[in-house]
Design an enzyme around this catalytic site. Sequence first.
Site, mmCIF file in Angstrom:
data_model
loop_
_atom_site.group_PDB
_atom_site.id
_atom_site.type_symbol
_atom_site.label_atom_id
_atom_site.label_comp_id
_atom_site.label_asym_id
_atom_site.label_seq_id
_atom_site.Cartn_x
_atom_site.Cartn_y
_atom_site.Cartn_z
ATOM 1 N N MET A 104 1.182 -4.267 17.465
ATOM 2 C CA MET A 104 1.497 -4.295 18.897
ATOM 3 C C MET A 104 2.779 -5.072 19.133
ATOM 4 S SD MET A 104 -2.020 -4.713 20.944
ATOM 5 C CE MET A 104 -3.331 -3.524 20.724
ATOM 6 N N HIS A 135 -0.649 -10.853 22.454
ATOM 7 C CA HIS A 135 -0.449 -12.132 23.141
ATOM 8 C C HIS A 135 -1.796 -12.728 23.574
ATOM 9 C CE1 HIS A 135 3.475 -9.992 24.146
ATOM 10 N NE2 HIS A 135 3.914 -11.099 23.594
HETATM 11 P P1 AMP Z 1 7.042 -12.456 22.244
HETATM 12 O O1 AMP Z 1 6.607 -12.367 23.665
HETATM 13 O O2 AMP Z 1 7.313 -11.157 21.613
HETATM 14 O O3 AMP Z 1 8.093 -13.506 22.020
HETATM 15 O O4 AMP Z 1 5.768 -12.988 21.464
HETATM 16 C C1 AMP Z 1 5.086 -14.159 21.867
HETATM 17 C C2 AMP Z 1 4.105 -14.538 20.804
HETATM 18 O O5 AMP Z 1 3.170 -13.472 20.621
HETATM 19 C C3 AMP Z 1 4.763 -14.778 19.441
HETATM 20 O O6 AMP Z 1 4.143 -15.887 18.818
HETATM 21 C C4 AMP Z 1 4.467 -13.499 18.720
HETATM 22 O O7 AMP Z 1 4.434 -13.660 17.310
HETATM 23 C C5 AMP Z 1 3.098 -13.154 19.251
HETATM 24 N N1 AMP Z 1 2.801 -11.734 19.066
HETATM 25 C C6 AMP Z 1 3.584 -10.671 19.402
HETATM 26 N N2 AMP Z 1 3.012 -9.518 19.020
HETATM 27 C C7 AMP Z 1 1.847 -9.852 18.406
HETATM 28 C C8 AMP Z 1 0.805 -9.096 17.768
HETATM 29 N N3 AMP Z 1 0.847 -7.764 17.691
HETATM 30 N N4 AMP Z 1 -0.242 -9.778 17.254
HETATM 31 C C9 AMP Z 1 -0.296 -11.149 17.326
HETATM 32 N N5 AMP Z 1 0.648 -11.906 17.909
HETATM 33 C C10 AMP Z 1 1.707 -11.276 18.441
#
Ligand code: AMP
Length: 313
Positions: free
Chosen positions: A185, A37
């Site tokens: 991650m 994030h």
């Molecule tokens: P989430 O909180 O899981 O909904 O993710 C929020 C944002 O963070 C989304 O755009 C995800 O694709 C991105 N995200 C989650 N994990 C990763 C990661 N390991 N690397 C890059 N972006 C991520």
Amino acid sequence: MRIIETVAELQAQSLAWRLAREQVGFVPTMGALHAGHISLVTAARAANRRVIASVFVNPTQFNDAADLDSYPRDFDGDARMLRDAGVDAVFHPGVAEMYPAGGPATRVVPGAAATGFEGADRPGHFEGVATVVARLFNAALPDRAYFGQKDAQQLAVIRALTRDLGFPIEIVGCPTVREADGLAMSSRNGRLDVAQREHALALVRALGTAQREFAAGARDPLAFGRNLEAALAGAPAVKLDYAGIVNPETFAVPAIVGPGDLAVVAAQVGAVRLIDNAAIGATDLIKYAAIESPRLVLLTQPAPPQGVMTWNA
Ligand code: AMP
């Protein structure tokens, strides 16, 4: 860093910045933040004068009530990380603020990119994502919004939504951040026990093997799918949901695999559902590939028959 809980206040803040000719980058999240994030925040900071992040666990994108209940939440920890990363405002609304009708009365139904893979395994998921992202875009009013390549189908759905509904927002996809051993991650990784954490590496190994097979000349999408499935079927405690090759914009399976296509996998490891993907034409994950790849020969296209060029000989 401002903490904002209402749509009206967020709109007023964003408009004030934009009227002052300060560009606004937006990073939507569901909290339980990690370095993945924060990489989105870093990308947003590099291109915008102001950065808004949101922390909202969106109930409408969970098709499984137990998954929603067990989703990790730590707003104080998240706020500290966002402040340290240089975020100007964090939007942290309650469910009633996001869905004033008591449920999302108006919903955004995404197009074809949402039907297969995650869309097929999690009915209603992308409709929930598209609806909340449209609502968040209208609240944050950003110049640019940042999403992780880790959720590649979500990125495809959001690019299509932005184009189809005409949001004047640039969508920026950011590379997947991985642990040292290759595991992508995820906020869900903390729910894996030590043994499951080890088994989960089967996903990145399978993706690395697919990249190696592409580099060696394999081009048949069905054979890639079979090999990804075989790689994951052999892993203990990993229950495969799907594996295959897709076009990153449409999420359709290509007739012949090209360098811009994606290998995608999803599997259940214990009670935790994990997804990952890799650009098939890249080589970044080959270092994690399974040591043996006995099916490589089957995947490689046959050499062209000898003698077909005799017309110009
Ligand atoms: P989430 O909180 O899981 O909904 O993710 C929020 C944002 O963070 C989304 O755009 C995800 O694709 C991105 N995200 C989650 N994990 C990763 C990661 N390991 N690397 C890059 N972006 C991520």
